[in-house]
Write a protein that holds these residues in place. Structure first.
Motif, PDB file in Angstrom:
ATOM      1  N   GLY A   1       1.021  -1.230   0.454  1.00  0.00           N
ATOM      2  CA  GLY A   1       0.261   0.175   0.052  1.00  0.00           C
ATOM      3  C   GLY A   1       0.509   1.452  -0.006  1.00  0.00           C
ATOM      4  N   THR A   2       2.417   1.236   0.228  1.00  0.00           N
ATOM      5  CA  THR A   2       3.191   2.569   0.293  1.00  0.00           C
ATOM      6  C   THR A   2       3.557   2.522  -0.823  1.00  0.00           C
ATOM      7  N   CYS A   3       3.602   1.270  -1.998  1.00  0.00           N
ATOM      8  CA  CYS A   3       3.596   1.366  -3.127  1.00  0.00           C
ATOM      9  C   CYS A   3       3.638   2.365  -4.100  1.00  0.00           C
ATOM     10  N   ALA A   4       3.591   2.441  -5.598  1.00  0.00           N
ATOM     11  CA  ALA A   4       3.073   3.014  -6.800  1.00  0.00           C
ATOM     12  C   ALA A   4       2.457   2.207  -7.339  1.00  0.00           C
ATOM     13  N   LEU A   5       3.151   0.801  -7.274  1.00  0.00           N
ATOM     14  CA  LEU A   5       3.196  -0.383  -7.926  1.00  0.00           C
ATOM     15  C   LEU A   5       4.022  -1.418  -8.238  1.00  0.00           C
ATOM     16  N   ALA A   6       3.432  -2.505  -8.394  1.00  0.00           N
ATOM     17  CA  ALA A   6       3.623  -4.070  -7.832  1.00  0.00           C
ATOM     18  C   ALA A   6       4.248  -4.391  -8.748  1.00  0.00           C
ATOM     19  N   ILE A   7       5.377  -4.785  -9.411  1.00  0.00           N
ATOM     20  CA  ILE A   7       5.766  -5.927 -10.408  1.00  0.00           C
ATOM     21  C   ILE A   7       6.363  -7.659  -9.770  1.00  0.00           C
ATOM     22  N   PRO A   8       5.244  -8.474 -10.401  1.00  0.00           N
ATOM     23  CA  PRO A   8       5.139  -9.882  -9.519  1.00  0.00           C
ATOM     24  C   PRO A   8       6.184 -10.136 -10.074  1.00  0.00           C
ATOM     25  N   LEU A   9       6.913 -11.077  -9.812  1.00  0.00           N
ATOM     26  CA  LEU A   9       8.558 -11.431 -10.701  1.00  0.00           C
ATOM     27  C   LEU A   9       7.885 -13.181 -10.153  1.00  0.00           C
ATOM     28  N   VAL A  10       6.785 -13.807  -9.722  1.00  0.00           N
ATOM     29  CA  VAL A  10       6.880 -14.991  -9.303  1.00  0.00           C
ATOM     30  C   VAL A  10       6.468 -15.508 -10.449  1.00  0.00           C
ATOM     31  N   HIS A  11       7.168 -16.915 -11.061  1.00  0.00           N
ATOM     32  CA  HIS A  11       7.303 -17.729 -11.624  1.00  0.00           C
ATOM     33  C   HIS A  11       6.294 -18.415 -11.863  1.00  0.00           C
ATOM     34  N   GLY A  12       5.004 -19.710 -12.364  1.00  0.00           N
ATOM     35  CA  GLY A  12       4.562 -19.911 -11.936  1.00  0.00           C
ATOM     36  C   GLY A  12       3.329 -20.292 -11.885  1.00  0.00           C
ATOM     37  N   PRO A  13       3.010 -21.494 -10.593  1.00  0.00           N
ATOM     38  CA  PRO A  13       1.287 -21.364  -9.938  1.00  0.00           C
ATOM     39  C   PRO A  13       1.494 -20.191  -8.948  1.00  0.00           C
ATOM     40  N   ARG A  14       0.120 -19.774  -8.380  1.00  0.00           N
ATOM     41  CA  ARG A  14       0.646 -18.857  -7.225  1.00  0.00           C
ATOM     42  C   ARG A  14       1.250 -17.549  -7.249  1.00  0.00           C
ATOM     43  N   GLY A  15       1.588 -17.163  -8.953  1.00  0.00           N
ATOM     44  CA  GLY A  15       2.286 -16.506  -9.452  1.00  0.00           C
ATOM     45  C   GLY A  15       1.690 -16.054 -10.542  1.00  0.00           C
ATOM     46  N   GLU A  16       2.154 -16.476 -11.364  1.00  0.00           N
ATOM     47  CA  GLU A  16       1.801 -16.353 -12.651  1.00  0.00           C
ATOM     48  C   GLU A  16       0.577 -15.947 -13.294  1.00  0.00           C
ATOM     49  N   ASP A  17      -0.182 -17.335 -12.794  1.00  0.00           N
ATOM     50  CA  ASP A  17      -1.127 -17.925 -13.366  1.00  0.00           C
ATOM     51  C   ASP A  17      -2.205 -16.998 -12.803  1.00  0.00           C
ATOM     52  N   GLY A  18      -2.008 -15.365 -12.380  1.00  0.00           N
ATOM     53  CA  GLY A  18      -2.719 -14.518 -11.789  1.00  0.00           C
ATOM     54  C   GLY A  18      -3.549 -14.386 -10.458  1.00  0.00           C
ATOM     55  N   THR A  19      -3.015 -14.872 -10.103  1.00  0.00           N
ATOM     56  CA  THR A  19      -2.454 -15.221  -8.272  1.00  0.00           C
ATOM     57  C   THR A  19      -2.425 -13.755  -7.933  1.00  0.00           C
ATOM     58  N   LEU A  20      -1.183 -13.335  -8.053  1.00  0.00           N
ATOM     59  CA  LEU A  20      -0.905 -12.024  -7.926  1.00  0.00           C
ATOM     60  C   LEU A  20      -1.437 -10.576  -8.115  1.00  0.00           C
ATOM     61  N   ALA A  21      -1.833 -10.929  -9.422  1.00  0.00           N
ATOM     62  CA  ALA A  21      -2.449  -9.686 -10.627  1.00  0.00           C
ATOM     63  C   ALA A  21      -3.792  -9.835  -9.509  1.00  0.00           C
ATOM     64  N   ALA A  22      -4.556 -10.852  -9.022  1.00  0.00           N
ATOM     65  CA  ALA A  22      -5.919 -10.793  -8.569  1.00  0.00           C
ATOM     66  C   ALA A  22      -5.398  -9.529  -6.966  1.00  0.00           C
ATOM     67  N   LEU A  23      -4.210 -10.580  -6.222  1.00  0.00           N
ATOM     68  CA  LEU A  23      -4.358  -9.548  -5.395  1.00  0.00           C
ATOM     69  C   LEU A  23      -4.030  -8.330  -5.061  1.00  0.00           C
ATOM     70  N   CYS A  24      -3.038  -7.500  -6.451  1.00  0.00           N
ATOM     71  CA  CYS A  24      -3.071  -6.562  -6.340  1.00  0.00           C
ATOM     72  C   CYS A  24      -4.549  -5.454  -6.604  1.00  0.00           C
ATOM     73  N   ASP A  25      -4.668  -6.280  -7.420  1.00  0.00           N
ATOM     74  CA  ASP A  25      -6.272  -5.940  -7.980  1.00  0.00           C
ATOM     75  C   ASP A  25      -6.823  -5.276  -6.725  1.00  0.00           C
ATOM     76  N   LEU A  26      -7.640  -6.436  -6.054  1.00  0.00           N
ATOM     77  CA  LEU A  26      -8.210  -6.084  -4.799  1.00  0.00           C
ATOM     78  C   LEU A  26      -7.938  -5.613  -4.099  1.00  0.00           C
ATOM     79  N   ALA A  27      -5.913  -4.512  -4.164  1.00  0.00           N
ATOM     80  CA  ALA A  27      -5.773  -4.302  -3.322  1.00  0.00           C
ATOM     81  C   ALA A  27      -5.855  -2.199  -3.648  1.00  0.00           C
ATOM     82  N   GLY A  28      -6.510  -2.426  -5.087  1.00  0.00           N
ATOM     83  CA  GLY A  28      -6.265  -1.485  -5.973  1.00  0.00           C
ATOM     84  C   GLY A  28      -4.997  -1.085  -6.009  1.00  0.00           C
ATOM     85  N   ILE A  29      -3.458  -2.004  -6.701  1.00  0.00           N
ATOM     86  CA  ILE A  29      -2.298  -1.518  -6.638  1.00  0.00           C
ATOM     87  C   ILE A  29      -1.834  -1.817  -8.298  1.00  0.00           C
ATOM     88  N   PRO A  30      -1.645  -0.937  -9.263  1.00  0.00           N
ATOM     89  CA  PRO A  30      -1.438  -1.882  -9.956  1.00  0.00           C
ATOM     90  C   PRO A  30      -0.380  -2.315  -9.802  1.00  0.00           C
TER      91      PRO A  30
END
Length: 316
Positions: free
Chosen positions: A72-101
């Motif tokens: 929440g203190t960051c302007a955006l996130a770069i999720p670099l977790v390859h594979g399941p529980r990362g690249e599969d949209g998991t982290l994108a969804a987390l950031c989306d719910l938290a309102g973080i680009p």
């Protein structure tokens, strides 16, 4: 004033170490005059580590809550977790719910591209060829029509992928792949040149990097050959204008049909019948020596400028 950017690495899958390398490379390449990287790491057990590489809490849920406070203190996130529980949209969804680009593809595209069976269906629906294959959920249920490639439906870095030439080896290969996923894809071997095409979505439109050809002396471009240095790359790949046009058009068709954003690597076999899709990576390896950064470097885009473009795309 520099922009705070959360760089997330690690993860709870077999690509953990690859993800750590990508995150470290990105942190080191971000222009310090523009960005302040904030490291966040997910351990194998799901505990989040903070910028000082210390656990943020004793449980997964508590450490995730603490990580969200930092995000929440960051302007955006770069999720670099390859594979399941990362690249599969998991982290994108987390950031989306938290309102973080978030840099990269959204939940839908990440989930579809990680699922190799779903990717095949989408590609075929828009007219892009794929290898004939079968979806398998239990050993002993597939008829051998070899040679075939056995691969987990949702795993990256070629973990669990095996080339099977003999019927006696099919069931053990399926069993090994089922240890990584509950669904397995058994595909007929496609004879053709291995060509990668990278698409980058930026603030001024999409850019397709010069295609890269992978040369392997024998067998597959599997996990071992990906990281032991035995494979070689030809960049740019030696293609006719017609071949280059076909590959670019097919890559863009798949990129758009899946709903990708940011960067994606679309891997093909180039055959006499044209491009045959192999797979799509919505968060490919991101070290300076990885394929995608090298492909854009060949187009004149430095690693730091490549990251800058990704960030601007996410903020937009």
């Amino acid at each position: 004033m520099s922009t705070r950017v959360a760089v997330i690495g690690g993860g709870q899958n077999c690509e953990h170490d690859v993800s750590l390398a990508s995150a470290a490379a990105v942190r080191g390449a971000l222009d310090p005059a523009k960005y302040e990287p904030v490291p966040l790491t997910i351990r194998h057990d799901g505990i989040w580590l903070g910028p000082e590489s210390q656990p943020l809490a004793d449980t997964k849920s508590a450490s995730l809550a603490a990580a969200l406070e930092i995000l929440g203190t960051c302007a955006l996130a770069i999720p670099l977790v390859h594979g399941p529980r990362g690249e599969d949209g998991t982290l994108a969804a987390l950031c989306d719910l938290a309102g973080i680009p978030c840099v990269g593809s959204p939940l839908r595209a990440g989930a579809l591209a990680m699922d190799k069976w779903a990717t095949k269906l989408v590609a075929e629906a828009v007219g892009v060829l794929t290898a004939p294959g079968q979806l398998v959920t239990a050993p002993g249920t597939v008829v051998f029509d070899g040679p075939v490639v056995v691969k987990p439906v949702a795993a990256g870095s070629s973990f669990g992928v095996q080339l099977v030439d003999r019927v006696v080896d099919l069931e053990p290969a399926v069993r090994a792949a089922l240890e990584l996923d509950d669904r397995v894809l058994v595909e007929q071997v496609v004879r053709g040149r291995e060509i990668d095409v990278a698409v980058l979505d930026g603030p001024d439109g999409r850019q397709v990097a010069p295609p890269l050809e992978i040369l392997v002396s024998e067998g597959l471009f599997d996990t071992e050959t990906k990281y032991d240095g035995s494979a070689s790359f030809v960049l740019p790949a030696e293609l006719t204008p017609s071949e280059s046009k076909e590959l670019t058009e097919a890559a863009l068709l798949v990129y758009d049909a899946l709903g990708c954003r940011g960067v994606a690597r679309v891997d093909f076999f180039l055959t006499a019948e044209g491009p045959v899709l192999n797979e799509v990576n919505t968060m490919p390896g991101m070290t300076a020596a990885s394929q995608v950064p090298k492909m854009f470097a060949a187009a004149g885009l430095s690693y730091s400028d490549f990251l800058d473009r990704l960030i601007h795309s996410a903020v937009r």
